[in-house]
Write a protein that holds these residues in place. Sequence first.
Motif, short mmCIF file in Angstrom:
data_model
loop_
_atom_site.label_atom_id
_atom_site.label_comp_id
_atom_site.label_asym_id
_atom_site.label_seq_id
_atom_site.Cartn_x
_atom_site.Cartn_y
_atom_site.Cartn_z
N LYS A 1 91.83 27.24 34.57
CA LYS A 1 93.22 27.11 34.14
C LYS A 1 94.09 28.19 34.77
N TYR A 2 93.53 29.40 34.87
CA TYR A 2 94.30 30.49 35.47
C TYR A 2 94.57 30.22 36.95
N LYS B 1 100.49 31.49 35.33
CA LYS B 1 101.28 31.79 34.15
C LYS B 1 100.55 31.44 32.85
N ASN B 2 99.43 30.71 32.97
CA ASN B 2 98.70 30.32 31.76
C ASN B 2 98.12 31.54 31.04
N GLU C 1 95.32 39.69 29.16
CA GLU C 1 94.54 38.75 28.36
C GLU C 1 93.20 38.45 29.04
N LEU C 2 93.21 38.30 30.35
CA LEU C 2 91.96 38.07 31.08
C LEU C 2 91.04 39.28 30.98
N LYS D 1 94.98 41.13 43.79
CA LYS D 1 95.81 41.44 42.63
C LYS D 1 95.98 40.17 41.80
N PHE D 2 95.94 40.32 40.49
CA PHE D 2 96.16 39.17 39.62
C PHE D 2 97.56 38.60 39.87
N GLY D 3 97.62 37.28 39.95
CA GLY D 3 98.87 36.61 40.22
C GLY D 3 99.06 36.22 41.67
N MET D 4 98.15 36.62 42.54
CA MET D 4 98.26 36.29 43.96
C MET D 4 97.99 34.80 44.20
N GLY D 5 98.68 34.25 45.17
CA GLY D 5 98.43 32.88 45.59
C GLY D 5 97.34 32.83 46.64
N LYS D 6 96.88 31.65 46.95
CA LYS D 6 95.79 31.49 47.91
C LYS D 6 96.21 31.96 49.31
#
Length: 556
Positions: A122-123, A128-129, A134-135, A161-166
Motif C-alpha cells: 500500500k505504501y 501518502k497512505n 508510522e512505518l 529516503k521515505f517518499g521517494m519515487g521510483k
Amino acid sequence: HGEMMEMQGFGGSPSSWQQAEVTTHESLCQSCTTAGSNVSFDYPAGCTCIHDPSDIHTVPLKMLCQNMKRQIVSRAFYGWLAYCRHLSTVRTHLSALVNHSIVPPDRPCEASGGLSKEVWSKYQKDCKNYKELELLRLVYYGGVQHDIRKEVWPFLLGHYKFGMGKKDMSQIDAKISERYQQVMREWKACEVIVKQREKEMQSAIFAKLSSGSSIDSHVLRLVHRDSTLSNEVFLSVDEPDAGSQETPSGEDSTPTMTTLVPPAALPPEERPLVEFDSPDSGLPSSRNYSVTSAHSQILSSIDDGQSTEEEGGGGEESRTPGVLGGHQDSLIEDRLCSQLDKLVTNGAAAEGISPSLSSYTIELLDTVALNLHRIDKDVQRCDRNYYYFTTANLEKLRNIMCSYVWEHLEMGYVQGMCDLLAPLMVILDDECLAYSCFTQLMKRMSQNFPNGGAMDTHFANMRSLIQILDSELFELMQQNGDYTHFYFCYRWFLLDFKRELLYEDVFAVWEVIWVAPRISSQHFVLFLALALVTVYREIIIDNNMDFTDIIKFFNG
C-alpha cells in the motif's frame, strides 16, 4: 545546613555530643533544684538528672548509650540522604538515554503485527497512505516481514529516503553503481602494484639470504610491522568454540573461542594504528588519478621492468663476487622504487595528469598492503558455516570491504567490519546496494571502533544502569575483582550483538536498533545489553563469577 553537611561527612565527634548533653543536664538540674527540697515536684519524663544519690553510678552509662544511639541514627540518616541524592543525580543522567516522548504501540493502531507485505505494498502504491514515523513504529514493535526485507532495509539504512519515487530511486542506484565501479578500479589498480611490490620484496629477501648478506632495515621494518600490527579486537581464549556462527580467531585447524578486550587495554604494538598521509597530500582518488587508461599499461610495464632487471642482473654476474654482494642490496630496492614511480607516472601521462598528483607514496602502498592482508584473512573465515557464503559471495564481500576501506584509509580495516557487512549481503544480495547500505551503517558503527569514542560512553552508561536497577549484581561485580568497567560487553556494542544471536534474530534485532532513535531511544543497544545481563543474572550470582568467568560465559 552546615550541621547537615558536617554530619553527612561524619565529621561530628562523640565529645561534642557529650559536651552538649552535659550542658543540657546542668540546665535541667538547675531547673529541678529551683523547686526546693521541701516541695513535691514531678520531674520531666526525659530528665536524667541525679535526683537520688543511689543513681550516681548508672547515669553516666545511660548518657553514653543515648549519645551512641543518636550518633548511629544520625549517621544512618545522613548516609541514606547522601545515597538518595546520588541516585537522583544518576537518574537525571539516565533520563537522557530515552526520548522524552516515546511513540506508543497502540496508537493509531496496534503495531505488534509489524511491517507486513500488505502494508508495504500500500505504501509503494501511494506514499501518502503511511507516514514515515508510522512505518518505523510498525518496524519497532513488530519487525519486518522477511519477504520484503530486501526492499525495506535500504530505506531504514538511509540509502533511499521515505517518499521517494521510483525514478529518484533509479537515479540513486545509477549514481551509486558508477561510484562503486570507479572505486573498484582505483583500489584494484593499486592492488596490482602492491602485489608486484611484495613479489619483488620477497625475491630481494630470498636473494639476500642466499648470498649471506644482511637484509635492509627498511625490509625488516615492513616485515616486522606486518607481523606485529594487528587489527584484531577478538583475543583467543583456550576454550572450544561452542557457537555455530562464532568466528575463530586462530587458524582453521584449531577452532577457538573469541573474546573481546577494549583496544585501550591492548599493548601499543597490537592496536590498529596505521600512519599515512591525508587524502590531500598524496592519496589517489578519482580526481587525481585515472586508472581506466593506466590499468592496461601496468602489467606490460611490469613485464618490461622485469626484463630490464634481468638484463642488468646479467651484467652484474660478470663482476667479482665481492662487488656483487656490495651493490645488489641497494640496486634491487632502487629499481623497485623507480619501477613503481614509472608505472604510475606512465599511466597518468596517458591522461595528461601531472606526476606529482598521481604518484603512490611508499607509505600509502604499505598501508594498502596491510589492509588487504587483514581483509583477506577475515573474509576467508567470515561465517563459513552459513550457506550463503560461497566462494563467489565471499569474493563480493571482499570487493565491498576493500572499496569501503579504500575510501576510509584513515580508519583502515578493523576486525569486525566483515561481521557487520555479512548480514547486509545475505538480505540484499546485491553488491552495489550492499556497499551503499554498509557505508550508511558505518556512519554510526564506526564510532564504536578504536578510532571512535562511543565505546567508553556505553561502558559508563551500563555501569549507571546496573548500579541503579540491580544493586545486588553491581556489588557482586565490585567484590569479585571489580569488573564494573563492563569490558565483557565490548563485543555486544561493537557488532550490535551479531555474534550473540542467530542470523534470523540478528535481522530482527538490527531493524529495531535502526528505527529506535525515532521511537524510543538513541541508545537502544544499552537496554539490549541490560536485558542480556538480566536474563543470566541468577547464573552469575549463583556461580559467584569473576571477570574471567563472565568473559568465558558470555563468549562461550
